[in-house]
Design an enzyme around this catalytic site. Structure first.
Site, PDB file in Angstrom:
ATOM      1  N   GLN A 157       0.835  -1.150  -0.029  1.00  0.00           N
ATOM      2  CA  GLN A 157       0.128  -0.047  -0.114  1.00  0.00           C
ATOM      3  C   GLN A 157       0.969   1.170  -0.065  1.00  0.00           C
ATOM      4  O   GLN A 157       1.648   1.153   0.777  1.00  0.00           O
ATOM      5  CB  GLN A 157      -0.828   0.003   1.418  1.00  0.00           C
ATOM      6  CG  GLN A 157      -1.752   1.178   1.372  1.00  0.00           C
ATOM      7  CD  GLN A 157      -2.406   1.134   2.903  1.00  0.00           C
ATOM      8  OE1 GLN A 157      -1.909   0.753   3.884  1.00  0.00           O
ATOM      9  NE2 GLN A 157      -3.656   1.528   2.911  1.00  0.00           N
ATOM     10  N   GLY A 158       0.672   2.199  -1.075  1.00  0.00           N
ATOM     11  CA  GLY A 158       1.397   3.264  -1.115  1.00  0.00           C
ATOM     12  C   GLY A 158       0.598   4.425  -0.569  1.00  0.00           C
ATOM     13  O   GLY A 158       0.392   5.266  -1.669  1.00  0.00           O
ATOM     14  N   TYR A 159       0.438   4.712   0.518  1.00  0.00           N
ATOM     15  CA  TYR A 159      -0.494   5.978   1.059  1.00  0.00           C
ATOM     16  C   TYR A 159       0.483   6.788   1.764  1.00  0.00           C
ATOM     17  O   TYR A 159       0.799   7.935   1.305  1.00  0.00           O
ATOM     18  CB  TYR A 159      -1.565   5.183   1.993  1.00  0.00           C
ATOM     19  CG  TYR A 159      -2.784   4.622   1.299  1.00  0.00           C
ATOM     20  CD1 TYR A 159      -2.776   4.370  -0.354  1.00  0.00           C
ATOM     21  CD2 TYR A 159      -3.975   4.429   1.795  1.00  0.00           C
ATOM     22  CE1 TYR A 159      -3.949   3.782  -0.701  1.00  0.00           C
ATOM     23  CE2 TYR A 159      -5.083   3.940   1.188  1.00  0.00           C
ATOM     24  CZ  TYR A 159      -4.864   3.539   0.081  1.00  0.00           C
ATOM     25  OH  TYR A 159      -6.075   2.841  -0.661  1.00  0.00           O
ATOM     26  N   SER A 160       0.910   6.365   2.987  1.00  0.00           N
ATOM     27  CA  SER A 160       1.878   7.216   3.911  1.00  0.00           C
ATOM     28  C   SER A 160       2.972   7.757   3.107  1.00  0.00           C
ATOM     29  O   SER A 160       3.636   7.061   2.256  1.00  0.00           O
ATOM     30  CB  SER A 160       2.068   6.597   5.326  1.00  0.00           C
ATOM     31  OG  SER A 160       0.934   6.222   5.795  1.00  0.00           O
TER      32      SER A 160
ATOM     33  N   GLU B 128     -13.878  -1.557   6.110  1.00  0.00           N
ATOM     34  CA  GLU B 128     -12.944  -2.507   6.893  1.00  0.00           C
ATOM     35  C   GLU B 128     -12.799  -2.295   8.108  1.00  0.00           C
ATOM     36  O   GLU B 128     -11.852  -2.767   8.883  1.00  0.00           O
ATOM     37  CB  GLU B 128     -11.799  -2.693   5.982  1.00  0.00           C
ATOM     38  CG  GLU B 128     -12.003  -3.305   4.694  1.00  0.00           C
ATOM     39  CD  GLU B 128     -12.379  -4.808   4.664  1.00  0.00           C
ATOM     40  OE1 GLU B 128     -11.991  -5.561   5.715  1.00  0.00           O
ATOM     41  OE2 GLU B 128     -12.808  -5.130   4.018  1.00  0.00           O
TER      42      GLU B 128
ATOM     43  N   SER C  50      -3.971   6.982  13.381  1.00  0.00           N
ATOM     44  CA  SER C  50      -3.830   6.621  15.076  1.00  0.00           C
ATOM     45  C   SER C  50      -5.029   6.665  15.881  1.00  0.00           C
ATOM     46  O   SER C  50      -6.016   7.373  15.531  1.00  0.00           O
ATOM     47  CB  SER C  50      -2.850   7.482  15.386  1.00  0.00           C
ATOM     48  OG  SER C  50      -3.440   9.012  15.528  1.00  0.00           O
ATOM     49  N   ASN C  51      -5.145   6.504  16.975  1.00  0.00           N
ATOM     50  CA  ASN C  51      -6.015   6.166  17.913  1.00  0.00           C
ATOM     51  C   ASN C  51      -6.363   7.594  18.286  1.00  0.00           C
ATOM     52  O   ASN C  51      -7.433   7.949  18.615  1.00  0.00           O
ATOM     53  CB  ASN C  51      -5.802   5.343  19.325  1.00  0.00           C
ATOM     54  CG  ASN C  51      -5.587   3.859  19.206  1.00  0.00           C
ATOM     55  OD1 ASN C  51      -5.663   3.655  18.030  1.00  0.00           O
ATOM     56  ND2 ASN C  51      -5.932   3.300  19.850  1.00  0.00           N
ATOM     57  N   GLU C  52      -5.493   8.580  18.366  1.00  0.00           N
ATOM     58  CA  GLU C  52      -5.804  10.102  18.500  1.00  0.00           C
ATOM     59  C   GLU C  52      -6.682  10.801  17.405  1.00  0.00           C
ATOM     60  O   GLU C  52      -7.669  11.416  17.701  1.00  0.00           O
ATOM     61  CB  GLU C  52      -4.685  10.825  18.605  1.00  0.00           C
ATOM     62  CG  GLU C  52      -3.638  10.607  19.729  1.00  0.00           C
ATOM     63  CD  GLU C  52      -3.428   9.365  20.238  1.00  0.00           C
ATOM     64  OE1 GLU C  52      -2.742   8.755  19.193  1.00  0.00           O
ATOM     65  OE2 GLU C  52      -3.254   8.925  21.208  1.00  0.00           O
TER      66      GLU C  52
END
Lengths: 392, 372
Positions: A130-133, A248, A376-378
């Protein structure tokens, strides 16, 4: 096995589970199960082998629609299949091909793209990443800088992708790139298929705190991709990426992996000598296990609430937004408990200890990632506060 | 068994009707209602059919299931209703299915609102309750624990000798006058004076394994109701807090726009929904295997006592000083949760129970370990 949330299941679903359980036990090679228990980053060969075995039964793409080669299971049946795979220590399926790219192509790809890519995902012949970040676009994904420039007969992609899991053995990348600088950040992104062996693609390994290599930096230097590498319409990639995340969500809970690890950890604690009998004979340790048991049951029940709604044809309620946060925290709680159960043996360098404790330390260290990745959870909590609770 | 609440037409009618009735007739105020006012509301509830709906049909019941009874309990929790509905809408109607003659004779009175039950179990710290042959029939020995609404009840459902089929007995006892205790959340409880009480043999509904099975069911039903009530209280408290945070301004912006405050509320929401999931599991398991029902109830109570109470404390924290006042509802939500967490032996007792039920016994390897 203890700790099953069975009351939500119909008789048919329980019968389905029994059938699946027997089939998986018969199909899974013991050496694959052992390596799944002991390691955290499986080799491509191991994952592909299990993928191939499942594909022969038509179960590899278990959550794809039947028209795309899936088995046509309900969300609850998929849940039970995944639970049984985890309980048998089957290798996980590649997140990117099976869970991410397949459904994206089914929803937005052309017929030609589906015909070209889906069979190889199902069979395990091709792996995806996956090329996202990017280095400058983590939580703020929409600020990504990789560009795709229109040229005669295709596009030229240039940029740098970060945290590319399995990039070192992937054949293809699903790549989010900027195609429009004029539009708002989210509106100018498009989704492409990039061949990892194309000229201009360079991969650099990144070693993570567990000492393992699963993630990479990927450099894209004037990489030419053909016209038909574009998925869906130009400038619509952000919507496609978000669609998938929304569908998902329960996968991010990793509820089956947590249940399996927790059951294995109980067994380990009952077998390891402690100060007075076994480690699990210590009331303080038993108390911690009981609290995790309650949390795990809470996660299982929450995931099933979502899946019951989906199975019965309703949109899931607001509880769907919490599964990533509570599921990731629980994964960490279990591996933290494992460190205390294993004690000093968990502090020595991996393979020195071996045997029954193999894998727990690396898993514990790598587990810090689960509250960071996939939003992230934040970020998740900000979304819950704003979108679900309406705080402003 | 069905697995989703609020899906049938009568589910929505029941919940919406209950919410309207409770908000009109007994909205939360800091002032406590008088027993007379409480009795009047109670009669109206009977008129609405709340105590009849869960009874088996042969006793004039409406055949409502546990999810519907729990919906009423949850709605009562939203307005922090002082008198608990759990025994009369859920626990006793379900128990009637077991056909205990001493209990089913009371079904018409229960449906009419004339008969009100309180659930009484032994105080484990005082050695629990036991039953021995007595002058009139049987004699109770030992101390009962603090029982919600035991003073307002007409009948006490008493669980004695829990834990072993030898001494187990379930009794239905006509309530005696008893000094009431005011709980911190405004509810009332009492410790029924049972030690040395002589009762006719007819007071004994069941003994031995039958009693044990019924006592286990009562405990797990009561736990599901306790969690439904707590969830209702928390959900209404969260609504109130979100509304307040979106209005109250400091530093030139709403409190709700601060990310630290947003994350506090998101944490509370995660805990709240986990609690609701466990309540729904608990409800679904009431018709299933006792072992799963027991595990579900214990898990729900553990999360109630830990995350539920923590969520209530976050509501106070986010609201600030106002939630420290007796006039504001949020502090009362916290007290409601504190009572729910601490009653019947409290959270630690549930954690111990869950450990016993889900971990291999001391000195014995886990099944998984011996299989591996």
């Amino acid at each position: 096995m203890n700790g099953r949330v069975d009351a939500f299941l119909t008789d048919d679903e329980r019968a389905f589970r029994a059938e699946i359980r027997a089939a998986i036990r018969a199909m899974l090679p013991p050496d694959l199960a052992r390596r799944t228990r002991e390691g955290i980053h499986l080799s491509r060969e191991d994952m592909a082998r299990w993928n191939r075995i499942l594909d022969a039964r038509g179960w590899a793409a278990h959550h794809w629609p039947a028209s795309a080669g899936g088995p046509g299971w309900t969300p609850i049946q998929r849940f039970l299949f995944e639970a049984e795979c985890a309980a048998a220590d089957a290798p996980p399926l590649s997140v990117f091909g099976i869970y991410l790219v397949g459904p994206t192509l089914v929803a937005f790809g052309s017929q030609a793209q589906q015909d070209r890519y889906l069979p190889a995902i199902r069979s395990g012949a091709e792996f995806w990443c996956q090329g996202y970040s990017e280095p400058e676009a983590g939580s703020d994904l929409a600020s990504l800088r990789t560009t795709a420039r229109r040229v005669e007969g295709g596009w030229v992609v240039t940029g740098q992708k970060a945290w590319t899991t399995e990039g070192h053995f992937a054949d293809l990348m699903i790549c989010l790139a900027r195609t429009n600088r004029e539009a708002k950040p989210q509106a100018g992104l498009s989704l492409f298929v990039v061949d990892m062996r194309a000229p201009g693609v360079t991969i650099a390994p990144v070693v993570t705190i567990d000492g393992g290599h699963s993630v990479n930096s990927v450099f894209l230097d004037e990489v030419r991709v053909p016209d038909d590498a574009l998925i869906g319409e130009v400038d619509r990639g952000w919507g496609y990426a978000k669609f998938l995340l929304a569908h998902e969500r329960t996968n991010n809970a990793q509820v089956h992996r947590s249940r399996r690890e927790f059951e294995r950890l109980k067994a380990l604690a009952a077998a390891r000598p402690g100060p007075d009998g076994a480690v699990l004979d210590d009331p303080a340790v038993r108390r911690r296990f009981a609290v995790v048991e309650a949390h795990l049951a809470g996660l299982e029940a929450t995931v099933l609430r979502v899946l019951v709604d989906q199975t019965e044809g309703r949109e899931p309620g607001p509880e769907a937004s919490i599964v990533k946060v509570i599921g990731s925290r629980l994964q960490q709680a279990i591996s933290e408990l494992a460190m205390d159960v294993i004690g000093e043996d968990a502090l020595t360098m991996p393979d020195a200890a071996g045997g029954e404790v193999a894998g727990w330390t690396e898993r514990h260290l790598f587990r810090r990632v689960v509250t960071i990745y996939a939003g992230s959870n934040e970020i998740q909590k900000t979304i819950i506060a704003r979108a679900t609770l309406g705080l402003r | 068994m069905r697995r989703s609440p609020d899906q049938r037409d009568d589910d929505l009618m029941l919940r919406e009707g209950a919410r309207r009735f409770l908000e009109e007739r007994c909205p939360w105020t800091p002032t406590l209602p008088s027993p007379g006012e409480e009795d009047a509301v109670r009669r109206e509830m009977a008129g609405l059919g709340w105590f009849a709906m869960g009874l088996p049909e042969e006793f004039g019941g409406g055949g409502a299931d546990a999810l519907q009874a729990l919906a009423l309990v949850e709605e009562a929790g939203r307005v922090l209703l002082r008198r608990s509905l759990a025994a009369d809408v859920l626990v006793v109607p379900r128990l009637m299915r077991r056909g205990f003659a001493g209990l089913t004779a009371l079904a018409p009175g229960l449906a009419a609102g004339a008969v009100r039950f309180a659930l009484v179990s032994g105080d484990p710290a005082a050695g629990g309750l036991s039953v021995a042959p007595g002058r009139e029939g049987v004699r109770l020995r030992g101390g009962g624990g603090l029982a919600l609404d035991a003073g307002a009840a007409t009948h006490w459902l008493v669980a004695a000798g829990e834990g072993s089929p030898n001494g187990a007995a379930l009794l239905c006892v006509e309530a005696r006058p008893v000094p009431e205790r005011r709980l911190i959340d405004g509810r009332r409880g009492a410790v029924p004076p049972l030690d040395g009480l002589d009762l006719p043999a007819g007071a004994v509904l069941a003994t031995g394994h039958d009693a044990l099975a019924a006592i286990d069911e009562i405990r797990d039903c009561a736990a599901a109701a306790l969690v439904a009530d707590a969830y209702g209280a928390l959900a209404a408290g969260l609504d109130l807090t979100v509304g307040y945070l979106n209005q109250r301004r400091q530093f030139g912006q709403t409190l709700g726009s601060f990310q630290a405050v947003q994350h506090l509320m998101a944490e509370a929401f995660c805990d709240l929904e986990t609690l609701r999931s466990l309540m729904l599991w608990s409800a679904a398991s009431l018709d299933g295997a006792p072992a799963e029902r027991r595990r579900a109830a214990a898990s729900a109570r553990v999360v109630l006592g830990r995350e539920g109470l923590a969520a209530a404390s976050r509501l106070i924290q986010a609201s600030g000083g106002i939630a420290m006042t007796e006039e504001y509802r949020v502090g009362h939500v916290y007290k409601r949760l504190q009572v729910a967490a601490g009653i019947d032996g409290g959270t630690e007792a549930r954690i111990r129970q869950l450990a016993t039920d889900t971990l291999s016994p001391k000195g014995r390897p886990d099944d998984e370990a011996s299989a591996a």
